[in-house]
Scaffold this motif. Structure first.
Motif, PDB file in Angstrom:
ATOM      1  N   ALA A   1      -4.191  11.770  -2.270  1.00 48.55           N
ATOM      2  CA  ALA A   1      -4.318  10.918  -1.079  1.00 48.55           C
ATOM      3  C   ALA A   1      -4.915   9.573  -1.453  1.00 48.55           C
ATOM      4  O   ALA A   1      -4.435   8.516  -1.022  1.00 48.55           O
ATOM      5  CB  ALA A   1      -5.187  11.617  -0.037  1.00 48.55           C
ATOM      6  N   ARG A   2      -5.947   9.602  -2.260  1.00 44.07           N
ATOM      7  CA  ARG A   2      -6.608   8.373  -2.707  1.00 44.07           C
ATOM      8  C   ARG A   2      -5.626   7.515  -3.513  1.00 44.07           C
ATOM      9  O   ARG A   2      -5.564   6.291  -3.348  1.00 44.07           O
ATOM     10  CB  ARG A   2      -7.845   8.728  -3.537  1.00 44.07           C
ATOM     11  N   GLU A   3      -4.853   8.159  -4.372  1.00 42.46           N
ATOM     12  CA  GLU A   3      -3.868   7.435  -5.197  1.00 42.46           C
ATOM     13  C   GLU A   3      -2.835   6.724  -4.315  1.00 42.46           C
ATOM     14  O   GLU A   3      -2.505   5.560  -4.560  1.00 42.46           O
ATOM     15  CB  GLU A   3      -3.166   8.432  -6.127  1.00 42.46           C
ATOM     16  N   GLN A   4      -2.339   7.406  -3.296  1.00 37.23           N
ATOM     17  CA  GLN A   4      -1.350   6.798  -2.403  1.00 37.23           C
ATOM     18  C   GLN A   4      -1.956   5.625  -1.633  1.00 37.23           C
ATOM     19  O   GLN A   4      -1.314   4.598  -1.444  1.00 37.23           O
ATOM     20  CB  GLN A   4      -0.784   7.842  -1.434  1.00 37.23           C
ATOM     21  N   SER A   5      -3.202   5.776  -1.207  1.00 40.56           N
ATOM     22  CA  SER A   5      -3.896   4.703  -0.502  1.00 40.56           C
ATOM     23  C   SER A   5      -4.036   3.473  -1.389  1.00 40.56           C
ATOM     24  O   SER A   5      -3.772   2.349  -0.959  1.00 40.56           O
ATOM     25  CB  SER A   5      -5.280   5.166  -0.086  1.00 40.56           C
ATOM     26  N   LYS A   6      -4.442   3.693  -2.623  1.00 41.82           N
ATOM     27  CA  LYS A   6      -4.597   2.582  -3.567  1.00 41.82           C
ATOM     28  C   LYS A   6      -3.267   1.870  -3.807  1.00 41.82           C
ATOM     29  O   LYS A   6      -3.215   0.648  -3.846  1.00 41.82           O
ATOM     30  CB  LYS A   6      -5.176   3.082  -4.891  1.00 41.82           C
ATOM     31  N   LYS A   7      -2.198   2.657  -3.978  1.00 43.19           N
ATOM     32  CA  LYS A   7      -0.880   2.053  -4.202  1.00 43.19           C
ATOM     33  C   LYS A   7      -0.451   1.221  -3.000  1.00 43.19           C
ATOM     34  O   LYS A   7       0.104   0.131  -3.159  1.00 43.19           O
ATOM     35  CB  LYS A   7       0.161   3.136  -4.491  1.00 43.19           C
ATOM     36  N   GLY A   8      -0.707   1.724  -1.809  1.00 39.09           N
ATOM     37  CA  GLY A   8      -0.350   0.982  -0.596  1.00 39.09           C
ATOM     38  C   GLY A   8      -1.141  -0.300  -0.466  1.00 39.09           C
ATOM     39  O   GLY A   8      -0.586  -1.364  -0.160  1.00 39.09           O
ATOM     40  N   HIS A   9      -2.446  -0.228  -0.713  1.00 38.80           N
ATOM     41  CA  HIS A   9      -3.285  -1.419  -0.626  1.00 38.80           C
ATOM     42  C   HIS A   9      -2.902  -2.453  -1.672  1.00 38.80           C
ATOM     43  O   HIS A   9      -2.848  -3.638  -1.388  1.00 38.80           O
ATOM     44  CB  HIS A   9      -4.759  -1.048  -0.780  1.00 38.80           C
ATOM     45  N   LYS A  10      -2.630  -1.980  -2.882  1.00 35.28           N
ATOM     46  CA  LYS A  10      -2.248  -2.898  -3.961  1.00 35.28           C
ATOM     47  C   LYS A  10      -0.951  -3.616  -3.617  1.00 35.28           C
ATOM     48  O   LYS A  10      -0.837  -4.832  -3.781  1.00 35.28           O
ATOM     49  CB  LYS A  10      -2.092  -2.128  -5.263  1.00 35.28           C
ATOM     50  N   ARG A  11       0.011  -2.860  -3.095  1.00 36.57           N
ATOM     51  CA  ARG A  11       1.307  -3.444  -2.722  1.00 36.57           C
ATOM     52  C   ARG A  11       1.122  -4.486  -1.621  1.00 36.57           C
ATOM     53  O   ARG A  11       1.709  -5.560  -1.658  1.00 36.57           O
ATOM     54  CB  ARG A  11       2.242  -2.339  -2.269  1.00 36.57           C
ATOM     55  N   ALA A  12       0.287  -4.177  -0.658  1.00 33.96           N
ATOM     56  CA  ALA A  12       0.048  -5.103   0.455  1.00 33.96           C
ATOM     57  C   ALA A  12      -0.638  -6.388  -0.034  1.00 33.96           C
ATOM     58  O   ALA A  12      -0.286  -7.485   0.402  1.00 33.96           O
ATOM     59  CB  ALA A  12      -0.801  -4.421   1.526  1.00 33.96           C
ATOM     60  N   GLU A  13      -1.594  -6.244  -0.936  1.00 33.12           N
ATOM     61  CA  GLU A  13      -2.301  -7.407  -1.461  1.00 33.12           C
ATOM     62  C   GLU A  13      -1.395  -8.295  -2.301  1.00 33.12           C
ATOM     63  O   GLU A  13      -1.577  -9.507  -2.336  1.00 33.12           O
ATOM     64  CB  GLU A  13      -3.507  -6.974  -2.280  1.00 33.12           C
ATOM     65  N   GLU A  14      -0.421  -7.689  -2.983  1.00 33.51           N
ATOM     66  CA  GLU A  14       0.479  -8.456  -3.840  1.00 33.51           C
ATOM     67  C   GLU A  14       1.491  -9.268  -3.037  1.00 33.51           C
ATOM     68  O   GLU A  14       2.087 -10.192  -3.562  1.00 33.51           O
ATOM     69  CB  GLU A  14       1.228  -7.518  -4.789  1.00 33.51           C
TER      70      GLU A  14
END
Length: 105
Positions: free
Chosen positions: A91-104
């Motif tokens: 769950a944490r991994e998916q959250s990080k991937k989503g946040h990273k994508r949004a920030e990029e």
């Protein structure tokens, strides 16, 4: 032939099961558009079909042409589903991937 219910309107009013049925009906007639596929994933999660949501989110994420918003929504659903299953690291991994994508973007 009667027109089917709008799954987006049904979902927006909290009628998730009816919206999922409307998406299934659309899918029986034609291939779903990307936004409809994302909605189907969300509806599966919201109606308790966690394993199906995970499976379909993973499949939809592999599609080309998804917007950043759609990809982030899918990551959010995956994170929520993994939390429900007790897989906190995933769950944490998916959250990080989503946040990273949004920030990029």
């Amino acid at each position: 032939m009667p027109t089917s219910a709008d799954p987006f309107k049904l979902s927006g009013t909290g009628h998730y099961q009816a919206a999922l049925e409307a998406v299934r009906e659309l899918e029986s007639r034609r291939e779903l558009f990307a936004e409809e596929q994302v909605l189907r994933v969300e509806l599966r999660s919201w109606t308790g079909l966690v394993d199906q949501a995970i499976e379909s989110a993973t499949a939809v994420l592999s599609r080309r042409g998804l917007s950043v918003r759609q990809r982030c929504r899918l990551r959010g659903v995956l994170g929520t589903c993994f939390l429900r299953k007790g897989a906190h690291a995933k769950a944490r991994e998916q959250s990080k991937k989503g946040h990273k994508r949004a920030e990029e973007s």
